[in-house]
Scaffold this active site. Structure first.
Site, mmCIF file in Angstrom:
data_model
loop_
_atom_site.group_PDB
_atom_site.id
_atom_site.type_symbol
_atom_site.label_atom_id
_atom_site.label_comp_id
_atom_site.label_asym_id
_atom_site.label_seq_id
_atom_site.Cartn_x
_atom_site.Cartn_y
_atom_site.Cartn_z
ATOM 1 N N ARG A 4 43.739 -12.332 -5.230
ATOM 2 C CA ARG A 4 44.458 -11.470 -4.290
ATOM 3 C C ARG A 4 43.581 -11.268 -3.058
ATOM 4 N NH1 ARG A 4 44.708 -9.564 -9.279
ATOM 5 N NH2 ARG A 4 43.371 -7.736 -8.950
ATOM 6 N N ARG A 42 37.365 -16.581 -7.435
ATOM 7 C CA ARG A 42 38.489 -17.067 -8.247
ATOM 8 C C ARG A 42 39.258 -18.154 -7.513
ATOM 9 N NH1 ARG A 42 40.977 -11.239 -10.188
ATOM 10 N NH2 ARG A 42 39.303 -10.683 -11.654
ATOM 11 N N ASN A 51 29.600 -12.741 -22.543
ATOM 12 C CA ASN A 51 28.423 -13.040 -21.719
ATOM 13 C C ASN A 51 27.236 -13.420 -22.596
ATOM 14 O OD1 ASN A 51 29.956 -12.353 -19.492
ATOM 15 N ND2 ASN A 51 29.039 -10.332 -19.238
ATOM 16 N N THR A 78 37.773 -7.302 -23.200
ATOM 17 C CA THR A 78 38.034 -7.045 -21.785
ATOM 18 C C THR A 78 39.523 -7.040 -21.503
ATOM 19 O OG1 THR A 78 35.922 -7.986 -21.086
ATOM 20 C CG2 THR A 78 37.662 -7.917 -19.441
ATOM 21 N N TRP A 130 36.216 1.874 -10.304
ATOM 22 C CA TRP A 130 35.573 0.597 -9.975
ATOM 23 C C TRP A 130 34.082 0.851 -9.875
ATOM 24 C CZ3 TRP A 130 38.582 -3.457 -10.433
ATOM 25 C CH2 TRP A 130 39.944 -3.326 -10.218
ATOM 26 N N LEU A 161 43.586 -11.137 -13.422
ATOM 27 C CA LEU A 161 42.745 -12.314 -13.187
ATOM 28 C C LEU A 161 43.381 -13.287 -12.195
ATOM 29 C CD1 LEU A 161 41.356 -13.075 -16.770
ATOM 30 C CD2 LEU A 161 40.347 -11.665 -14.967
ATOM 31 N N SER A 164 30.808 -8.084 -22.420
ATOM 32 C CA SER A 164 29.401 -8.202 -22.757
ATOM 33 C C SER A 164 29.139 -9.183 -23.896
ATOM 34 C CB SER A 164 28.835 -6.827 -23.114
ATOM 35 O OG SER A 164 29.480 -6.271 -24.241
ATOM 36 N N GLU A 184 36.564 -39.432 5.494
ATOM 37 C CA GLU A 184 36.226 -40.470 6.453
ATOM 38 C C GLU A 184 37.463 -41.146 7.039
ATOM 39 O OE1 GLU A 184 34.289 -41.768 2.557
ATOM 40 O OE2 GLU A 184 35.429 -40.034 3.202
ATOM 41 N N SER A 188 27.262 -14.577 -25.694
ATOM 42 C CA SER A 188 27.492 -15.867 -26.366
ATOM 43 C C SER A 188 27.242 -17.028 -25.411
ATOM 44 C CB SER A 188 28.923 -15.929 -26.900
ATOM 45 O OG SER A 188 29.140 -14.963 -27.905
#
Length: 375
Positions: A208, A185, A302, A197, A171, A205, A299, A53, A304
C-alpha cells in the site's frame, strides 16, 4: 569520477527502475554514448519484454555505429523469450562495450563477452561491480544456488521487543518506516509470516504505497496445524493478492478444504520436531519461480530462519522507545545461541534514519564473499 563511471552510474540508476518487475530476470540498465553524449538509454521493464540494450540501441538509431554501450550486466547470447542481445549489438556497429558484471547464468557466463570480442568489439567489465552485484543480489543468489534470496525484516523497540506483554504491536515504528516496508514488499516475489503473527495481527501483507502503484507479493503463512481462520484478512482482503498456506500432512482435511474453497493455495509438507523445516520449503518455492522472499515474523519464524542459516540479508527498524517486560515478545525467539562465538553476525552494515526510527541493514551471507568472473 571518470566519464565511464558517470555513464555506468546512469545505467545502474536506470536498471533500478525495474525493481520488483523483472523477476526471474535481472534488473539491467543500458546507456549508449558517442563523443561524450548520451544518444540512447533504456532498462529492462518486465520479464518477457525487450532487454535494456535493445531499448537503448533502438533509441540511439544510426548513432549507435562506432558508439560505446554501457551495461550493468553481460548481454545474453542465447534465445529465451527474446533473441540474443549480442546479435543486436553487433548488427548496430557498437565499437566498445563496458559492463559491470558477467552474467552468472550458465547459459551466458562469459559467452556473451566472448561473442562480442569475436566480432571485433572492445569489451571491458568490472566497472562499479559492487554496486551492480548489490542491485541484482536476488537474481545472483537464485541463479547460482537455485534458492530464493531471503530478507529478514523486523521492527522492534530499542530493547528488542516486537510487542508489549499485552500483545499490542501497532505501531512500534513510525509512518515513514511502515511506508519503507511497503516499498520492500513491492520489490520481492513473496512475503512470509508464522501463524502466531497471522492470528495476533491479522495482517493483509499487501503493498500500500501513496502512489497506489504497488505490486502485491505472494503471501505465505506457516501454519503446521491449519489454524488460519476463514475470516482472516489474508483470505478476504480488498486485493487480488494470492495466499499460500504451508501446513503439515497431519492438518485436518476438512479445514484444509475450507481454506482451499476460500482461494488459499495449500502445500502440505512434513514436519520435523513439530515445525515445518524452511530449507525444503525454499527449494520448492524456487521451483515455483520465487526468486526473493521477505520474512516478516514472528519471533519463532525469525529464530528458525536464523537457526537454519537461510537468511541472506537483514533489515531492522528500531523505534526510539523501550517496552520492557519479561513476557513481552522479542524479535528473535527460540532457544537462542549458547555461545557468542557462534551467534549470527551481520556484515556490511549500514544505518539510515527513517523518520524517528533507525534502519539497520546488513548481510549474513554477503555476495562480496563469492567470486564473480566469467567462465
Amino acid at each position: 569520477m571518470c566519464i565511464d563511471a558517470i555513464f555506468m552510474q546512469r545505467a545502474l540508476s536506470l536498471a533500478a527502475q525495474g525493481r520488483g518487475r523483472t523477476s526471474p530476470n535481472p534488473m539491467v540498465g543500458a546507456v549508449v554514448t558517442k563523443q561524450g553524449l548520451v544518444v540512447g538509454e533504456g532498462y529492462h521493464r518486465r520479464a518477457g519484454e525487450d532487454h535494456a540494450e535493445v531499448i537503448a540501441l533502438r533509441e540511439a538509431g544510426d548513432s549507435a555505429f562506432g558508439a560505446t554501450l554501457y551495461l550493468t550486466l553481460e548481454p545474453c547470447c542465447h534465445y529465451g523469450r527474446t533473441p540474443p542481445c549480442t546479435d543486436r549489438i553487433i548488427q548496430t556497429g557498437i565499437q566498445r562495450v563496458v559492463a559491470s558484471l558477467p552474467d552468472p547464468n550458465p547459459l551466458v557466463s562469459g559467452k556473451g563477452f566472448e561473442r562480442l570480442r569475436e566480432a571485433g568489439i572492445q569489451v571491458e567489465w568490472g566497472l562499479m561491480e559492487k554496486e551492480a552485484r548489490r542491485l541484482n543480489e536476488a537474481y545472483i543468489k537464485f541463479i547460482t544456488t537455485g534458492l530464493p534470496f531471503v530478507l529478514l525484516k523486523g521492527a522492534a523497540s530499542l530493547d528488542g521487543k516486537i510487542a508489549t506483554a499485552a500483545g499490542e504491536s501497532r505501531w512500534i515504528t513510525g509512518a515513514l518506516a511502515r511506508e519503507r516496508v511497503h516499498r520492500l514488499r513491492d520489490e520481492v516475489d513473496a512475503v512470509m509470516v508464522g501463524i502466531a503473527t497471522a492470528l495476533q495481527d491479522d495482517p493483509q501483507l499487501t503493498t500500500r504505497l501513496p502512489s497506489g502503484q504497488g505490486r502485491d507479493p505472494l503471501r505465505i503463512v506457516l501454519d503446521s496445524s491449519g489454524q488460519l481462520p476463514l475470516e482472516a484478512r489474508l483470505i478476504n482482503p480488498c486485493s487480488s493478492a494470492k495466499t499460500l498456506l504451508i501446513t503439515s500432512t497431519s492438518s485436518p482435511d476438512e479445514k484444509v478444504e475450507d481454506l482451499k474453497q476460500g482461494g488459499v493455495e495449500i502445500w502440505r509438507m512434513s514436519e520435523e520436531g513439530g515445525r515445518i523445516p524452511l530449507r525444503p520449503l525454499l527449494s520448492r518455492l524456487a521451483e515455483s519461480g520465487v526468486t526473493s522472499l521477505m520474512i516478516e515474523g514472528g519471533s519463532e519464524v525469525n529464530a528458525s530462519a536464523l537457526q537454519e542459516g537461510i537468511v541472506d540479508k537483514v533489515i531492522l527498524f528500531l523505534s526510539p522507545r523501550f517496552i520492557g517486560g519479561r513476557e513481552a515478545p522479542s524479535l528473535i525467539g527460540g532457544r537462542g545461541t549458547e555461545r557468542l562465538a557462534t551467534a549470527p553476525r551481520l556484515k556490511n552494515i549500514s544505518l539510515e534514519w527513517v523518520g524517528d526510527d533507525i534502519m539497520i541493514e546488513g548481510y549474513l551471507h554477503p555476495l562480496e564473499d563469492e567470486p564473480c568472473s566469467p567462465a
